[in-house]
Enzyme design. Structure first.
Site, PDB file in Angstrom:
ATOM      1  N   ASP A 151      -1.608   6.511   6.760  1.00 53.15           N
ATOM      2  CA  ASP A 151      -2.720   5.746   6.206  1.00 53.15           C
ATOM      3  C   ASP A 151      -3.033   4.671   7.243  1.00 53.15           C
ATOM      4  O   ASP A 151      -2.291   3.695   7.379  1.00 53.15           O
ATOM      5  CB  ASP A 151      -2.310   5.112   4.870  1.00 53.15           C
ATOM      6  CG  ASP A 151      -3.383   4.173   4.320  1.00 53.15           C
ATOM      7  OD1 ASP A 151      -4.407   3.958   4.997  1.00 53.15           O
ATOM      8  OD2 ASP A 151      -3.183   3.647   3.195  1.00 53.15           O
TER       9      ASP A 151
ATOM     10  N   TRP B 197       0.826  -1.218   0.000  1.00 51.19           N
ATOM     11  CA  TRP B 197       0.000   0.000   0.000  1.00 51.19           C
ATOM     12  C   TRP B 197       0.854   1.259   0.000  1.00 51.19           C
ATOM     13  O   TRP B 197       0.544   2.237  -0.661  1.00 51.19           O
ATOM     14  CB  TRP B 197      -0.992   0.008   1.164  1.00 51.19           C
ATOM     15  CG  TRP B 197      -2.123  -0.935   0.901  1.00 51.19           C
ATOM     16  CD1 TRP B 197      -2.443  -2.069   1.597  1.00 51.19           C
ATOM     17  CD2 TRP B 197      -3.082  -0.856  -0.167  1.00 51.19           C
ATOM     18  NE1 TRP B 197      -3.525  -2.695   1.026  1.00 51.19           N
ATOM     19  CE2 TRP B 197      -3.943  -1.972  -0.053  1.00 51.19           C
ATOM     20  CE3 TRP B 197      -3.293   0.033  -1.223  1.00 51.19           C
ATOM     21  CZ2 TRP B 197      -4.996  -2.215  -0.941  1.00 51.19           C
ATOM     22  CZ3 TRP B 197      -4.339  -0.201  -2.111  1.00 51.19           C
ATOM     23  CH2 TRP B 197      -5.172  -1.314  -1.956  1.00 51.19           C
TER      24      TRP B 197
ATOM     25  N   LYS C 130     -13.173  -1.306   6.944  1.00 47.86           N
ATOM     26  CA  LYS C 130     -12.521  -2.333   7.743  1.00 47.86           C
ATOM     27  C   LYS C 130     -12.992  -2.258   9.197  1.00 47.86           C
ATOM     28  O   LYS C 130     -13.637  -3.156   9.702  1.00 47.86           O
ATOM     29  CB  LYS C 130     -11.011  -2.210   7.637  1.00 47.86           C
ATOM     30  CG  LYS C 130     -10.536  -2.442   6.206  1.00 47.86           C
ATOM     31  CD  LYS C 130      -9.282  -1.707   5.902  1.00 47.86           C
ATOM     32  CE  LYS C 130      -9.000  -1.584   4.430  1.00 47.86           C
ATOM     33  NZ  LYS C 130      -9.131  -2.772   3.617  1.00 47.86           N
TER      34      LYS C 130
HETATM   35  N1  PMP Z   1      -4.482   1.608   2.110  1.00 45.58           N
HETATM   36  C1  PMP Z   1      -4.642   0.537   2.893  1.00 45.58           C
HETATM   37  C2  PMP Z   1      -3.753   0.360   4.079  1.00 45.58           C
HETATM   38  C3  PMP Z   1      -5.648  -0.391   2.615  1.00 45.58           C
HETATM   39  O1  PMP Z   1      -5.806  -1.457   3.400  1.00 45.58           O
HETATM   40  C4  PMP Z   1      -6.499  -0.191   1.513  1.00 45.58           C
HETATM   41  C5  PMP Z   1      -7.638  -1.125   1.191  1.00 45.58           C
HETATM   42  N2  PMP Z   1      -7.384  -2.462   1.355  1.00 45.58           N
HETATM   43  C6  PMP Z   1      -6.279   0.929   0.703  1.00 45.58           C
HETATM   44  C7  PMP Z   1      -5.259   1.807   1.042  1.00 45.58           C
HETATM   45  C8  PMP Z   1      -7.148   1.219  -0.480  1.00 45.58           C
HETATM   46  O2  PMP Z   1      -8.412   1.547  -0.066  1.00 45.58           O
HETATM   47  P1  PMP Z   1      -9.589   1.911  -1.081  1.00 45.58           P
HETATM   48  O3  PMP Z   1      -9.721   0.750  -2.028  1.00 45.58           O
HETATM   49  O4  PMP Z   1     -10.766   2.063  -0.202  1.00 45.58           O
HETATM   50  O5  PMP Z   1      -9.229   3.149  -1.784  1.00 45.58           O
END
Ligand code: PMP
Length: 367
Positions: A178, A101, A202
């Site tokens: 994040d 991420w 989550k």
């Molecule tokens: N950052 C993290 C730490 C995540 O766990 C996620 C989703 N699994 C995201 C970003 C992306 O999130 P979204 O698809 O809601 O934009």
């Protein structure tokens, strides 16, 4: 009705009392004669719902009054652009790579500013993204607009258990986290944070809602190309109502916040989360290599526990037999493989106990 134990990484399981209450209020919220989905966001009723959600969240996370709470849309992936659009001023930003991420965040930021990697845990083979670089080793830029850290890497299963004190490391830059996949699972030390963001799906509620908690002094510096609906100053000035907010998701988030308060607050849930994670990691470590988690013990996530079977040919059988026991969504992320158990706030200890029992019995049957 049979409810399963749902180990999905997100959208993820919600507390049953929240779903029951939402069901009971579906047609008529508090005698208004309307469901929340049907209400004008400008009406008195929704105004109450939004104010309640914000007040509860502030209470649960002890958010100082110098921070704004913004209810936005677009998810954390949109924030990968929205944060640099608001905070970078087109200059330098520092990025700590802890897993997949944060790599994505860094890549997106490069479109808007000079996004540097100041630390990375990329490593060959099985060691890739399995440890965290200590903050003392980060090569921080003297002129960075902010330092970005993904404080819980949902896919790789790494969690930063103590946020870095950037000031002590000689940096005046605000820390941006994040915290999508561990928000509300533990306390946040706001003295170390400039901005925290997370998708709701989550630990908070339905997808479609993104929370941004930002120190007031960081507002008002958006790049001219920043869409108005994504300019934090505009969103803040309009009480998250510059555009129509995700009303239903905010309502459910408020119910989840009430549920957390009923459980004894974040501190009580944190203790529960520690116990759940300990049970699962101990089962993995005591399996004699049958199951393996490769993350360094001090970096292991309490929320997302990836693990591999020693004999990967048994993966399908493990998942099929888990499904039969009502243990679902255990397949690992496609980029990593293996298994992943996400054990967010709404997962009870009993769910983790059932998983550990399955793991033990499966190993005995196929051993
Ligand atoms: N950052 C993290 C730490 C995540 O766990 C996620 C989703 N699994 C995201 C970003 C992306 O999130 P979204 O698809 O809601 O934009």
């Amino acid at each position: 009705m049979t409810r399963v134990y749902n180990f999905s990484a997100g959208p993820a399981a919600l507390p049953e009392p929240v779903l029951s209450r939402a069901a009971a209020e579906m047609l008529d919220w508090h005698g208004s004669g309307m469901g929340v989905m049907e209400m004008s966001h400008r009406g008195r009723e929704f105004g109450e719902i939004l104010a309640h959600a914000e007040a509860r969240l502030r209470e649960l996370l002890a958010i100082p009054s110098s921070f704004k709470v913004l209810f936005m849309q677009g998810g954390a992936i949109a924030e990968n652009a929205i944060v640099p659009l608001n905070l970078s001023r087109g200059g330098v930003t520092d990025h700590v790579i802890t897993g997949l991420w944060s790599i994505k965040t860094h890549k997106e930021a490069q479109r808007y500013c000079e996004a540097r990697v100041v630390a990375s845990n990329e490593a060959p083979g099985e060691r890739n993204h399995t440890a965290l670089v200590p903050p003392a080793q980060w090569r921080l830029s003297p002129d960075a607009a902010y330092v970005h850290l993904c404080s819980n890497e949902t896919i790789n299963g790494l969690e930063t258990h103590e946020l870095p004190d950037l000031k002590a490391l000689g940096s005046d830059a605000p820390l941006v986290i994040d915290c999508s996949s561990h928000i509300l699972s533990r306390a946040i030390d706001w003295s170390r944070v400039g901005l925290a963001y997370g998708g709701a799906q989550k630990n908070i509620g339905p997808s479609g809602l993104t929370l941004v908690i930002v120190r007031e002094d960081l507002l008002g510096h958006a790049l001219p190309v920043c869409p108005s609906a994504f300019d934090y100053a505009t969103v803040a000035a309009n009480g998250s109502m510059y555009n129509t907010p995700p009303t239903w998701a905010i309502y459910i988030a408020g119910l989840v916040f009430d549920w957390i308060a009923d459980q004894g607050g974040v501190a009580a849930l944190e203790q529960r989360n520690i116990a759940k994670a300990r049970l699962l990691y101990e089962a993995i470590d005591a399996s004699g290599g049958w199951y393996v988690n490769r993350v360094a013990p001090g970096a292991r996530s309490r929320m997302n526990v990836p693990f591999f079977l020693k004999d990967e040919r048994l993966n399908d059988a493990f998942l099929a037999e888990a499904n039969e026991r009502g243990l679902v969504q255990l397949k690992g992320h496609k980029s990593v493989g293996g298994m992943r158990a996400s054990i967010y706030n709404a997962m009870p200890l009993e769910g983790v106990q059932a998983l550990v029992t399955h793991m033990r019995e499966f190993a005995a049957r196929h051993g």
